[in-house]
Motif scaffolding. Structure first.
Motif, PDB file in Angstrom:
ATOM      1  N   LEU A  55       0.839  -1.207   0.000  1.00 26.54           N
ATOM      2  CA  LEU A  55       0.000   0.000   0.000  1.00 26.54           C
ATOM      3  C   LEU A  55       0.877   1.262   0.000  1.00 26.54           C
ATOM      4  CD1 LEU A  55      -2.672  -1.275   2.530  1.00 26.54           C
ATOM      5  CD2 LEU A  55      -3.098  -0.739   0.120  1.00 26.54           C
ATOM      6  N   LEU A  56       1.973   1.204   0.759  1.00 28.18           N
ATOM      7  CA  LEU A  56       2.887   2.354   0.776  1.00 28.18           C
ATOM      8  C   LEU A  56       3.536   2.534  -0.598  1.00 28.18           C
ATOM      9  CD1 LEU A  56       4.483   1.856   4.302  1.00 28.18           C
ATOM     10  CD2 LEU A  56       3.226   3.868   3.530  1.00 28.18           C
ATOM     11  N   ASN A  57       3.752   1.420  -1.272  1.00 24.35           N
ATOM     12  CA  ASN A  57       4.349   1.493  -2.612  1.00 24.35           C
ATOM     13  C   ASN A  57       3.388   2.153  -3.603  1.00 24.35           C
ATOM     14  OD1 ASN A  57       6.669   0.858  -4.148  1.00 24.35           O
ATOM     15  ND2 ASN A  57       5.512  -0.744  -5.201  1.00 24.35           N
ATOM     16  N   ILE A  58       2.102   1.848  -3.449  1.00 26.57           N
ATOM     17  CA  ILE A  58       1.110   2.485  -4.335  1.00 26.57           C
ATOM     18  C   ILE A  58       1.075   3.990  -4.035  1.00 26.57           C
ATOM     19  CG2 ILE A  58      -1.345   2.564  -4.969  1.00 26.57           C
ATOM     20  CD1 ILE A  58      -1.482  -0.414  -3.992  1.00 26.57           C
ATOM     21  N   ALA A  59       1.043   4.302  -2.727  1.00 27.71           N
ATOM     22  CA  ALA A  59       0.916   5.715  -2.335  1.00 27.71           C
ATOM     23  C   ALA A  59       2.115   6.540  -2.771  1.00 27.71           C
ATOM     24  CB  ALA A  59       0.744   5.811  -0.815  1.00 27.71           C
ATOM     25  N   THR A  60       3.291   5.922  -2.806  1.00 25.82           N
ATOM     26  CA  THR A  60       4.513   6.692  -3.138  1.00 25.82           C
ATOM     27  C   THR A  60       4.921   6.479  -4.592  1.00 25.82           C
ATOM     28  OG1 THR A  60       5.887   4.856  -2.382  1.00 25.82           O
ATOM     29  CG2 THR A  60       5.413   6.578  -0.768  1.00 25.82           C
ATOM     30  N   LYS A  61       3.997   5.962  -5.371  1.00 33.81           N
ATOM     31  CA  LYS A  61       4.233   5.731  -6.810  1.00 33.81           C
ATOM     32  C   LYS A  61       5.492   4.895  -7.065  1.00 33.81           C
ATOM     33  CE  LYS A  61       1.711   9.812  -8.372  1.00 33.81           C
ATOM     34  NZ  LYS A  61       1.056  10.291  -7.193  1.00 33.81           N
ATOM     35  N   GLY A  62       5.697   3.906  -6.223  1.00 32.42           N
ATOM     36  CA  GLY A  62       6.802   2.956  -6.444  1.00 32.42           C
ATOM     37  C   GLY A  62       8.076   3.281  -5.675  1.00 32.42           C
ATOM     38  N   ASN A  63       8.128   4.471  -5.050  1.00 29.92           N
ATOM     39  CA  ASN A  63       9.377   4.832  -4.342  1.00 29.92           C
ATOM     40  C   ASN A  63       9.640   3.953  -3.125  1.00 29.92           C
ATOM     41  OD1 ASN A  63      10.200   6.827  -6.017  1.00 29.92           O
ATOM     42  ND2 ASN A  63       9.127   8.456  -4.898  1.00 29.92           N
ATOM     43  N   HIS A  64       8.566   3.485  -2.506  1.00 34.78           N
ATOM     44  CA  HIS A  64       8.737   2.713  -1.264  1.00 34.78           C
ATOM     45  C   HIS A  64       9.640   1.492  -1.510  1.00 34.78           C
ATOM     46  CE1 HIS A  64       7.764   1.129   2.686  1.00 34.78           C
ATOM     47  NE2 HIS A  64       7.451  -0.027   2.132  1.00 34.78           N
ATOM     48  N   PHE A  65       9.345   0.719  -2.534  1.00 35.59           N
ATOM     49  CA  PHE A  65      10.174  -0.458  -2.812  1.00 35.59           C
ATOM     50  C   PHE A  65      11.455  -0.075  -3.557  1.00 35.59           C
ATOM     51  CE2 PHE A  65       6.223  -3.267  -2.382  1.00 35.59           C
ATOM     52  CZ  PHE A  65       6.611  -3.728  -1.139  1.00 35.59           C
ATOM     53  N   ARG A  66      11.365   0.969  -4.408  1.00 38.49           N
ATOM     54  CA  ARG A  66      12.570   1.393  -5.137  1.00 38.49           C
ATOM     55  C   ARG A  66      13.668   1.755  -4.141  1.00 38.49           C
ATOM     56  NH1 ARG A  66      10.360   5.511  -8.173  1.00 38.49           N
ATOM     57  NH2 ARG A  66       9.158   3.995  -9.339  1.00 38.49           N
ATOM     58  N   LEU A  99     -16.453  -5.113   0.054  1.00 40.88           N
ATOM     59  CA  LEU A  99     -15.139  -4.806   0.641  1.00 40.88           C
ATOM     60  C   LEU A  99     -14.087  -4.700  -0.464  1.00 40.88           C
ATOM     61  CD1 LEU A  99     -14.963  -7.183   3.773  1.00 40.88           C
ATOM     62  CD2 LEU A  99     -15.785  -4.829   3.625  1.00 40.88           C
ATOM     63  N   LEU A 100     -14.142  -5.646  -1.409  1.00 43.16           N
ATOM     64  CA  LEU A 100     -13.147  -5.632  -2.481  1.00 43.16           C
ATOM     65  C   LEU A 100     -13.308  -4.387  -3.355  1.00 43.16           C
ATOM     66  CD1 LEU A 100     -13.186  -9.420  -3.445  1.00 43.16           C
ATOM     67  CD2 LEU A 100     -11.471  -8.196  -2.097  1.00 43.16           C
ATOM     68  N   ALA A 101     -14.566  -4.004  -3.618  1.00 43.10           N
ATOM     69  CA  ALA A 101     -14.803  -2.812  -4.444  1.00 43.10           C
ATOM     70  C   ALA A 101     -14.308  -1.560  -3.694  1.00 43.10           C
ATOM     71  CB  ALA A 101     -16.286  -2.691  -4.764  1.00 43.10           C
ATOM     72  N   GLY A 102     -14.594  -1.491  -2.399  1.00 43.19           N
ATOM     73  CA  GLY A 102     -14.159  -0.335  -1.594  1.00 43.19           C
ATOM     74  C   GLY A 102     -12.636  -0.250  -1.548  1.00 43.19           C
ATOM     75  N   LEU A 103     -12.004  -1.389  -1.382  1.00 44.52           N
ATOM     76  CA  LEU A 103     -10.539  -1.414  -1.320  1.00 44.52           C
ATOM     77  C   LEU A 103      -9.938  -0.898  -2.631  1.00 44.52           C
ATOM     78  CD1 LEU A 103      -7.846  -2.384   0.010  1.00 44.52           C
ATOM     79  CD2 LEU A 103      -8.300  -4.642  -0.942  1.00 44.52           C
ATOM     80  N   LYS A 104     -10.492  -1.360  -3.747  1.00 42.90           N
ATOM     81  CA  LYS A 104      -9.962  -0.915  -5.049  1.00 42.90           C
ATOM     82  C   LYS A 104     -10.147   0.592  -5.219  1.00 42.90           C
ATOM     83  CE  LYS A 104     -10.369  -5.168  -7.665  1.00 42.90           C
ATOM     84  NZ  LYS A 104     -11.168  -5.902  -8.592  1.00 42.90           N
ATOM     85  N   ASP A 105     -11.332   1.077  -4.845  1.00 49.41           N
ATOM     86  CA  ASP A 105     -11.576   2.528  -4.940  1.00 49.41           C
ATOM     87  C   ASP A 105     -10.552   3.290  -4.110  1.00 49.41           C
ATOM     88  OD1 ASP A 105     -13.706   2.329  -6.555  1.00 49.41           O
ATOM     89  OD2 ASP A 105     -15.247   2.807  -5.027  1.00 49.41           O
ATOM     90  N   ASP A 106     -10.343   2.812  -2.893  1.00 56.08           N
ATOM     91  CA  ASP A 106      -9.407   3.520  -2.007  1.00 56.08           C
ATOM     92  C   ASP A 106      -7.989   3.483  -2.573  1.00 56.08           C
ATOM     93  OD1 ASP A 106     -11.472   4.096  -0.362  1.00 56.08           O
ATOM     94  OD2 ASP A 106     -10.866   2.791   1.308  1.00 56.08           O
ATOM     95  N   MET A 107      -7.618   2.361  -3.184  1.00 57.78           N
ATOM     96  CA  MET A 107      -6.253   2.282  -3.731  1.00 57.78           C
ATOM     97  C   MET A 107      -6.096   3.199  -4.948  1.00 57.78           C
ATOM     98  SD  MET A 107      -4.801  -1.551  -3.220  1.00 57.78           S
ATOM     99  CE  MET A 107      -6.035  -2.469  -4.123  1.00 57.78           C
ATOM    100  N   ASN A 108      -7.224   3.543  -5.569  1.00 58.76           N
ATOM    101  CA  ASN A 108      -7.175   4.478  -6.706  1.00 58.76           C
ATOM    102  C   ASN A 108      -7.407   5.916  -6.267  1.00 58.76           C
ATOM    103  OD1 ASN A 108      -6.686   2.815  -8.926  1.00 58.76           O
ATOM    104  ND2 ASN A 108      -8.791   2.026  -8.846  1.00 58.76           N
ATOM    105  N   SER A 109      -7.446   6.127  -4.951  1.00 56.89           N
ATOM    106  CA  SER A 109      -7.822   7.437  -4.424  1.00 56.89           C
ATOM    107  C   SER A 109      -6.939   8.548  -4.990  1.00 56.89           C
ATOM    108  CB  SER A 109      -7.692   7.402  -2.907  1.00 56.89           C
ATOM    109  OG  SER A 109      -7.360   8.654  -2.435  1.00 56.89           O
ATOM    110  N   SER A 110      -7.564   9.715  -5.181  1.00 57.96           N
ATOM    111  CA  SER A 110      -6.787  10.827  -5.757  1.00 57.96           C
ATOM    112  C   SER A 110      -6.304  11.813  -4.691  1.00 57.96           C
ATOM    113  CB  SER A 110      -7.639  11.553  -6.799  1.00 57.96           C
ATOM    114  OG  SER A 110      -8.824  11.959  -6.155  1.00 57.96           O
ATOM    115  N   ILE A 111      -6.470  11.463  -3.409  1.00 58.24           N
ATOM    116  CA  ILE A 111      -5.928  12.359  -2.366  1.00 58.24           C
ATOM    117  C   ILE A 111      -4.428  12.494  -2.656  1.00 58.24           C
ATOM    118  CG2 ILE A 111      -5.551  12.672   0.129  1.00 58.24           C
ATOM    119  CD1 ILE A 111      -7.479  10.475   0.711  1.00 58.24           C
TER     120      ILE A 111
END
Ligand code: ASP
Length: 459
Positions: A55-66, A99-111
């Motif tokens: 989740l941190l990797n998604i939020a940081t656009k890949g920097n977390h694992f990079r 739950l799965l739909a909500g999770l996907k929406d949240d992972m696509n969040s534009s905050i």
């Protein structure tokens, strides 16, 4: 009065449906276990990455694992989290399409900005708690979900290292009046401005500690995947045993490498109310685990030995330094300005040294050197790398003469040179700094001399 136990289950305790079943049975075994804090799904058998890291990797656009040198794209992380939750929903046999739909929406969040990182990081705990609650209900348990946003778990807006605000305790006290099993996601709270903010990593332990404190629990059980806290790192000393009882002070001193099964901040409030903390194994629930308490009978001298690696030693020497008032402060201020973690400060008349976390000076050791040169004009300034600090700990050491001598002799017998010695002022710990390449052998020698041989004599 009715007993109240707060239980926190770590990610590995709930990594698949088989694990959830174990948790269900643990809850069923003791009706006092009614306040249940859960982590995000963890790794299975130690493999792969944790959901929170994805989740941190998604939020940081890949920097977390990079930043960790790992080649995992945000898209791969998105797929891994989706796959993990879909599998859990299927294995548990619950209806979880919302739950799965909500999770996907949240992972696509534009905050965007820092709020995005915390919001995203919290989703593992958020959706996992909802899923577990449904699973327990399906199994006939009277389980209720209580999200931080519902119960007023209010935190500061220090994103990624939030702190619980005092009003939370009054809010959470009300949980004590509820019936059934209360399921609470760990790791996050809501700021006064209504944003999600997470604690530092491993923060579900902290949620558990805060809930235990607020409801004045009789016990805080922290369920993980080891039998408790070991005398020394069992990966290095296979015969090491689980410590049955430790004081809060001892666990604090042992909380370094090899003893990181528990988030330290989680203990602070439990200690204030004398709430015992029991570290238990979800995979071996009949084992009593380690009990952390305010006071215990000292049945031994050293109860455990901590080990800290990656330590560097900044050494300086200057004629007349002993007469300079505030010399230690000067060097500590420079290190503070560079955010360098410091450990011990051995001093003599005209020389002093500071032990620091080597990882904190990787990129700035040259600047730090220059600043020390300018501020203190030393005759000698050297930095030594790759030390390990071994620290025997135990309240029983205080009354027993000769433990330090015994430990030094054990290292002498192995021809291991001690570079630094420092006894804690409370006399319940001392620290030996040695070259890291000796650390495994030194730890074994200290274990044999201070712990194993003593228990053999006692038996
Ligand atoms: N899931 C969070 C982490 O991995 C918090 C926790 O597990 O305690 O750090």
């Amino acid at each position: 009065m009715e007993q109240k136990i707060t239980c926190k289950f770590g990610g590995s305790s709930l990594a698949n449906a088989g694990q959830m079943e174990k948790v269900r049975s643990i809850l069923e075994d003791d009706p006092a276990r009614r306040y249940v804090v859960v982590s995000a799904p963890g790794r299975e058998n130690g493999d792969g990455e944790k959901v929170t890291d994805h989740l941190l990797n998604i939020a940081t656009k890949g920097n977390h694992f990079r930043d960790q040198g790992k080649d995992i794209t945000p898209k791969k992380s998105f797929d891994s989290v989706t796959e993990k939750f879909s599998r859990l929903v299927n294995e548990c046999g619950i209806d979880g399409s919302d739950l799965l739909a909500g999770l996907k929406d949240d992972m696509n969040s534009s905050i965007d900005n820092e709020k995005r990182i915390d919001f995203m990081a919290s989703r593992g705990e958020h959706y996992h708690s909802r899923l577990i609650c449904r699973y327990l209900q399906k199994k006939g348990m009277h389980a209720k979900l209580m999200l931080p946003e519902d119960i007023g778990l209010v935190v500061s807006d220090d994103f990624s290292s939030a702190r619980v605000l005092p009003e939370t305790y009054d809010n959470l006290k009300k949980l004590g009046a509820l019936d059934g099993i209360i399921i609470i996601p760990g790791y996050y709270g809501i700021t006064q401005g209504g944003d999600v903010a997470v604690f530092s990593r491993g923060g579900s332990d902290l949620t558990g500690g805060e809930v235990a404190y607020a409801i004045n629990a009789d016990m805080y059980e922290n369920w993980t995947d080891t039998d408790g806290i070991y005398q020394v790192d069992p990966r290095l000393v296979s015969e090491a045993k689980v410590i049955p009882r430790l004081t809060y002070k001892e666990i604090r001193l042992l909380s370094s490498k090899g003893f990181d099964v528990f988030h330290f901040d989680a203990m602070i409030n439990c200690k204030k109310r004398n709430i015992p903390i029991n570290i238990r194994n979800t995979n071996n629930p009949s084992a009593p685990g380690t009990l952390i308490v305010s006071e215990r009978v000292p049945e031994e001298t050293a109860v455990g030995i901590a080990r800290l690696d990656d330590v560097a030693y900044i050494y300086l020497e200057k004629d007349g330094l002993g007469e300079v008032i505030g010399a230690t402060k000067d060097i500590l201020n420079i290190l503070k300005d560079h955010n360098v973690q410091t450990y011990h400060y051995p001093t003599d008349k005209d020389d002093l040294a500071v032990l620091v976390d080597q990882n904190d000076i990787v990129s700035n050791v040259n600047i730090i050197r220059e600043e020390i040169e300018q501020a203190m004009d030393p005759d000698v300034l050297e930095v030594f790398y790759n030390l390990s600090v071994l620290s025997p700990v135990g309240i029983g050491m205080k009354q027993n003469p000769g433990i330090l001598a015994q430990a030094a002799a054990a290292l002498k017998n192995e021809h291991i040179n001690i570079e630094i010695v420092d006894q804690g002022p409370g006399q319940i710990s001392f620290h030996f700094g040695i070259q890291s390449y000796y650390a495994d052998a030194a730890l074994k020698a200290l274990y044999r001399s201070l712990i194993a041989d003593r228990s053999a004599v006692a038996n």
